[in-house]
Design an enzyme around this catalytic site. Structure first.
Site, PDB file in Angstrom:
ATOM      1  N   LYS A 159       0.826  -1.217   0.000  1.00 56.17           N
ATOM      2  CA  LYS A 159       0.000   0.000   0.000  1.00 56.17           C
ATOM      3  C   LYS A 159       0.855   1.260   0.000  1.00 56.17           C
ATOM      4  CE  LYS A 159      -1.812   1.767   4.003  1.00 56.17           C
ATOM      5  NZ  LYS A 159      -1.701   3.212   4.242  1.00 56.17           N
ATOM      6  N   ASN A 160       1.799   1.329   0.945  1.00 59.55           N
ATOM      7  CA  ASN A 160       2.513   2.594   1.109  1.00 59.55           C
ATOM      8  C   ASN A 160       3.516   2.862  -0.006  1.00 59.55           C
ATOM      9  OD1 ASN A 160       0.956   3.207   3.279  1.00 59.55           O
ATOM     10  ND2 ASN A 160       2.445   2.558   4.824  1.00 59.55           N
ATOM     11  N   ARG A 166      -4.551   9.859   3.497  1.00 59.56           N
ATOM     12  CA  ARG A 166      -3.359  10.523   3.988  1.00 59.56           C
ATOM     13  C   ARG A 166      -2.368  10.836   2.862  1.00 59.56           C
ATOM     14  NH1 ARG A 166      -2.561  13.524   8.047  1.00 59.56           N
ATOM     15  NH2 ARG A 166      -0.359  13.947   8.177  1.00 59.56           N
ATOM     16  N   CYS A 187      -6.007   7.952   8.387  1.00 61.65           N
ATOM     17  CA  CYS A 187      -6.083   7.438   9.755  1.00 61.65           C
ATOM     18  C   CYS A 187      -5.591   8.492  10.726  1.00 61.65           C
ATOM     19  CB  CYS A 187      -5.256   6.160   9.884  1.00 61.65           C
ATOM     20  SG  CYS A 187      -6.036   4.757   9.092  1.00 61.65           S
ATOM     21  N   ARG A 237      -0.535  14.400  13.124  1.00 63.92           N
ATOM     22  CA  ARG A 237       0.380  14.021  12.043  1.00 63.92           C
ATOM     23  C   ARG A 237       0.784  15.278  11.261  1.00 63.92           C
ATOM     24  NH1 ARG A 237      -2.037   8.682   9.216  1.00 63.92           N
ATOM     25  NH2 ARG A 237       0.128   8.400   8.557  1.00 63.92           N
ATOM     26  N   PRO A 238       1.732  16.053  11.821  1.00 58.54           N
ATOM     27  CA  PRO A 238       2.117  17.313  11.178  1.00 58.54           C
ATOM     28  C   PRO A 238       2.827  17.077   9.845  1.00 58.54           C
ATOM     29  CG  PRO A 238       3.609  16.798  12.987  1.00 58.54           C
ATOM     30  CD  PRO A 238       2.532  15.750  13.018  1.00 58.54           C
ATOM     31  N   ILE A 239       2.856  18.122   8.997  1.00 61.74           N
ATOM     32  CA  ILE A 239       3.594  18.003   7.728  1.00 61.74           C
ATOM     33  C   ILE A 239       4.654  19.105   7.615  1.00 61.74           C
ATOM     34  CG2 ILE A 239       1.800  16.745   6.478  1.00 61.74           C
ATOM     35  CD1 ILE A 239       1.146  19.427   5.047  1.00 61.74           C
ATOM     36  N   ASP A 240       5.112  19.590   8.774  1.00 59.89           N
ATOM     37  CA  ASP A 240       6.093  20.684   8.754  1.00 59.89           C
ATOM     38  C   ASP A 240       7.378  20.307   8.010  1.00 59.89           C
ATOM     39  OD1 ASP A 240       6.150  19.007  11.237  1.00 59.89           O
ATOM     40  OD2 ASP A 240       8.085  19.980  11.465  1.00 59.89           O
ATOM     41  N   GLN A 241       7.782  19.034   8.062  1.00 62.16           N
ATOM     42  CA  GLN A 241       9.023  18.636   7.383  1.00 62.16           C
ATOM     43  C   GLN A 241       8.842  18.599   5.858  1.00 62.16           C
ATOM     44  OE1 GLN A 241      12.006  18.286   9.185  1.00 62.16           O
ATOM     45  NE2 GLN A 241      10.552  19.236  10.607  1.00 62.16           N
ATOM     46  N   ASP A 279       3.465   0.304  12.308  1.00 59.63           N
ATOM     47  CA  ASP A 279       2.253  -0.238  11.675  1.00 59.63           C
ATOM     48  C   ASP A 279       1.987  -1.690  12.046  1.00 59.63           C
ATOM     49  OD1 ASP A 279       1.835   2.198  10.529  1.00 59.63           O
ATOM     50  OD2 ASP A 279       2.684   1.668   8.584  1.00 59.63           O
ATOM     51  N   ARG A 329      -9.082   0.111   3.738  1.00 64.35           N
ATOM     52  CA  ARG A 329      -8.099   1.029   3.156  1.00 64.35           C
ATOM     53  C   ARG A 329      -6.826   0.318   2.738  1.00 64.35           C
ATOM     54  NH1 ARG A 329      -8.040   6.140   7.180  1.00 64.35           N
ATOM     55  NH2 ARG A 329      -9.735   7.134   6.089  1.00 64.35           N
TER      56      ARG A 329
HETATM   57  N1  EPU Z   1       6.480  14.003  11.595  1.00 65.61           N
HETATM   58  C1  EPU Z   1       6.649  15.328  11.916  1.00 65.61           C
HETATM   59  N2  EPU Z   1       6.605  16.245  10.905  1.00 65.61           N
HETATM   60  C2  EPU Z   1       6.406  15.897   9.605  1.00 65.61           C
HETATM   61  C3  EPU Z   1       6.231  14.542   9.279  1.00 65.61           C
HETATM   62  C4  EPU Z   1       6.264  13.607  10.303  1.00 65.61           C
HETATM   63  O1  EPU Z   1       6.835  15.684  13.081  1.00 65.61           O
HETATM   64  O2  EPU Z   1       6.397  16.780   8.741  1.00 65.61           O
HETATM   65  C5  EPU Z   1       6.546  12.984  12.653  1.00 65.61           C
HETATM   66  C6  EPU Z   1       5.225  12.250  12.834  1.00 65.61           C
HETATM   67  O3  EPU Z   1       4.377  12.938  13.723  1.00 65.61           O
HETATM   68  C7  EPU Z   1       5.698  10.913  13.362  1.00 65.61           C
HETATM   69  C8  EPU Z   1       7.032  10.685  12.670  1.00 65.61           C
HETATM   70  O4  EPU Z   1       7.449  11.977  12.226  1.00 65.61           O
HETATM   71  O5  EPU Z   1       5.924  10.987  14.736  1.00 65.61           O
HETATM   72  C9  EPU Z   1       6.987   9.760  11.471  1.00 65.61           C
HETATM   73  O6  EPU Z   1       5.962  10.149  10.560  1.00 65.61           O
HETATM   74  P1  EPU Z   1       6.045   9.843   9.010  1.00 65.61           P
HETATM   75  O7  EPU Z   1       6.085  11.124   8.276  1.00 65.61           O
HETATM   76  O8  EPU Z   1       7.148   8.870   8.765  1.00 65.61           O
HETATM   77  O9  EPU Z   1       4.652   9.161   8.740  1.00 65.61           O
HETATM   78  P2  EPU Z   1       3.764   9.275   7.422  1.00 65.61           P
HETATM   79  O10 EPU Z   1       4.632   9.453   6.238  1.00 65.61           O
HETATM   80  O11 EPU Z   1       2.662  10.237   7.629  1.00 65.61           O
HETATM   81  C10 EPU Z   1       3.884   6.748   6.850  1.00 65.61           C
HETATM   82  C11 EPU Z   1       2.901   5.654   6.580  1.00 65.61           C
HETATM   83  C12 EPU Z   1       2.213   5.268   7.880  1.00 65.61           C
HETATM   84  C13 EPU Z   1       3.261   4.849   8.904  1.00 65.61           C
HETATM   85  C14 EPU Z   1       4.321   5.951   9.071  1.00 65.61           C
HETATM   86  C15 EPU Z   1       5.475   5.536   9.951  1.00 65.61           C
HETATM   87  C16 EPU Z   1       2.249   6.126   4.339  1.00 65.61           C
HETATM   88  C17 EPU Z   1       1.188   6.587   3.413  1.00 65.61           C
HETATM   89  N3  EPU Z   1       1.930   6.117   5.616  1.00 65.61           N
HETATM   90  O12 EPU Z   1       3.128   7.846   7.373  1.00 65.61           O
HETATM   91  O13 EPU Z   1       1.415   4.159   7.553  1.00 65.61           O
HETATM   92  O14 EPU Z   1       2.648   4.625  10.149  1.00 65.61           O
HETATM   93  O15 EPU Z   1       4.865   6.300   7.777  1.00 65.61           O
HETATM   94  O16 EPU Z   1       6.101   4.406   9.439  1.00 65.61           O
HETATM   95  O17 EPU Z   1       3.316   5.735   3.903  1.00 65.61           O
HETATM   96  C18 EPU Z   1      -0.404   2.675   7.762  1.00 65.61           C
HETATM   97  O18 EPU Z   1      -0.030   2.126   6.720  1.00 65.61           O
HETATM   98  O19 EPU Z   1      -1.295   2.188   8.496  1.00 65.61           O
HETATM   99  C19 EPU Z   1       0.200   3.946   8.160  1.00 65.61           C
HETATM  100  C20 EPU Z   1      -0.354   4.751   9.036  1.00 65.61           C
END
Ligand code: EPU
Length: 421
Positions: free
Chosen positions: A22-23, A93, A117, A122-126, A307, A400
């Site tokens: 999926k991811n 997401r 989910c 789940r911030p996107i600041d990065q 996950d 999903r």
């Molecule tokens: N984070 C920040 N700022 C950002 C981005 C992330 O502080 O700009 C923090 C998050 O709050 C978290 C950590 O960094 O504490 C890791 O977050 P990450 O960005 O890696 O997560 P994501 O990209 O939103 C993906 C998967 C998730 C999985 C996470 C961690 C996808 C579409 N989603 O999410 O998958 O839990 O990586 O491995 O790839 C799932 O499949 O059920 C799922 C939730």
């Protein structure tokens, strides 16, 4: 609304074939918009997140053809839109990858903030930090992100992520592939789907190196051309079936996996007493007798995946002794399912980032509610292992991310059906 009815108590037995990841799919399908030509993408899982994403791409002008066996053909020659359908974007997401793709292809984007989910903040600041470093002028509101070229234009740059983020690593790779100059992402995520995205883009003509390490380098190219690519198998789907086999005391051959991606999960299951046999592209798990307690701490890859937190928790709930499960990626993830497991007879104490799980030899069927994708999968596993009947509500979360879940579990001997209310 639909729910699952699970009649528990039957050990899973037989063979299950894992679908495409999926991811990886949710990154690679939008990446096809960077390509001047036709991409043939194989092993695409038929799950609701992918269906939503394909609708968004179609709405943006991509021509999409689905063939049998999970092949999707995407022709993005006529894509012109930089403002994808906000209602659809909010349903998942990974729609945030459209920000990177549109910035890379058109130099601008107007994308609603994503949904998906909601088990944690789940911030996107990065992601935003990355776009800004590439020269974008970023406007962020409560509803959307708008990206435009800044005064010096868009170009490669060095970006050091403050947290290891899968999403930010992917989004910066997507944005930088077609930009002039070199981009270096430091403290990058190393998950298998990052490598898969890099392999896809490189197959289409990109110049990305270092994916799978913490430094990813992207040398911008002027154009990508079409080609064929097959998505890797889903690490988490495979881990979910391994956990289900373990929790029910089963004997299952999990086919179409990359055993190397599974080591962080199989080593824990082995520690708990499961027998694991690795083949080239399959894993057999056999679990006789009661599992033993263990300690797990979730971490970014190659650590134990967040996950899989909920699924391994069900194994701990049924193991002998006291297990400790520490979450270091999303602290609030326990709240999605622990109280539901407790209503089935589990004993879980949450102490900050750690759940202390005291094993029991029996769970009992109950009506439980899925609050996110992996929480829902864990409740299904608990239902399969429990005595009596479990009803899992809110299964749209589960759908999903798990292709043909009922069919695959039924083939393993599970008694599970989907009830449309
Ligand atoms: N984070 C920040 N700022 C950002 C981005 C992330 O502080 O700009 C923090 C998050 O709050 C978290 C950590 O960094 O504490 C890791 O977050 P990450 O960005 O890696 O997560 P994501 O990209 O939103 C993906 C998967 C998730 C999985 C996470 C961690 C996808 C579409 N989603 O999410 O998958 O839990 O990586 O491995 O790839 C799932 O499949 O059920 C799922 C939730």
């Amino acid at each position: 609304m639909a729910r699952y009815e699970v009649i528990g108590g039957t050990p899973l037995n037989g063979t299950v074939t894992i679908s495409g990841a999926k991811n990886a799919a949710v990154a690679i399908l939008p990446a096809a918009l960077l390509v001047d030509g036709v991409c043939r993408i194989e092993n695409v899982p038929d799950i609701s997140d992918v269906r939503i994403l394909l609708s968004i791409l179609e709405g943006m002008g991509a021509k999409i053809t689905k063939e049998d066996c999970g092949t999707v053909i995407i022709d993005s020659t006529d894509v012109h839109c930089t403002n994808p359908d906000a209602e659809l974007v909010k349903k998942m997401r990974a729609s945030y990858y459209l920000m990177g793709v549109l910035l890379g292809r058109f130099g601008k984007a107007h994308v609603a903030l994503p949904g998906g989910c909601n088990f944690a903040s789940r911030p996107i600041d990065q992601h935003i930090k990355g776009f800004a470093a590439l020269g974008a002028d970023v406007e962020e509101t409560d509803d959307y992100v708008e990206l435009n070229p800044g005064p010096d234009g868009l170009q490669g740059n060095r970006i050091s992520l403050d947290v290891v983020s899968v999403g930010a690593t992917v989004n910066i790779m997507l944005a930088a592939t077609l930009l002039p100059g070199q981009t270096v992402i430091e403290n990058a995520a190393k998950e298998p789907h990052i490598v898969d995205l890099a392999n896809f883009l490189n197959t289409m003509g990109a110049r990305i190196s270092g994916a799978g390490t913490d430094t990813v380098k992207i040398k911008g190219v002027e154009q990508l051309q079409g080609g064929t690519y097959a998505i890797i198998p889903d690490q988490i789907e495979a881990g979910t079936y391994l956990a289900a086999a373990a929790a029910t005391g089963g004997n299952v051959l999990v086919k179409n996996v990359i055993p190397k991606h599974m080591e962080c999960i199989t080593s824990k299951l082995e520690e708990m007493g499961a027998q694991i046999i690795n083949y080239d592209d399959a894993i057999r798990i056999r679990c006789d007798g009661r599992m033993q307690h263990t300690t797990v701490k979730t971490r970014p890859y190659p650590g134990f995946p967040t996950d899989m937190q909920a699924q391994i928790c069900v194994c701990m709930v049924l193991a002998s002794g006291v297990s400790r499960l520490t979450e270091s990626v999303y602290e609030t993830r326990f709240f999605g399912y622990c109280s539901e497991l407790e209503s089935m007879g589990a004993d879980i104490q949450i102490n900050g980032k750690t759940a202390i799980v005291t094993g029991t030899d029996k769970l009992y069927g109950a009506t439980v509610t899925a609050r996110d994708l992996r929480a829902g999968a864990a409740l299904v596993i608990a239902g399969l292992a429990a005595q009596g009947t479990t009803f899992v509500k809110n299964i749209h979360y589960v759908e999903r991310g798990y292709e043909r879940l009922i069919e695959k579990l039924t083939a393993l001997g599970a008694q599970i059906r989907r009830i449309e209310d």
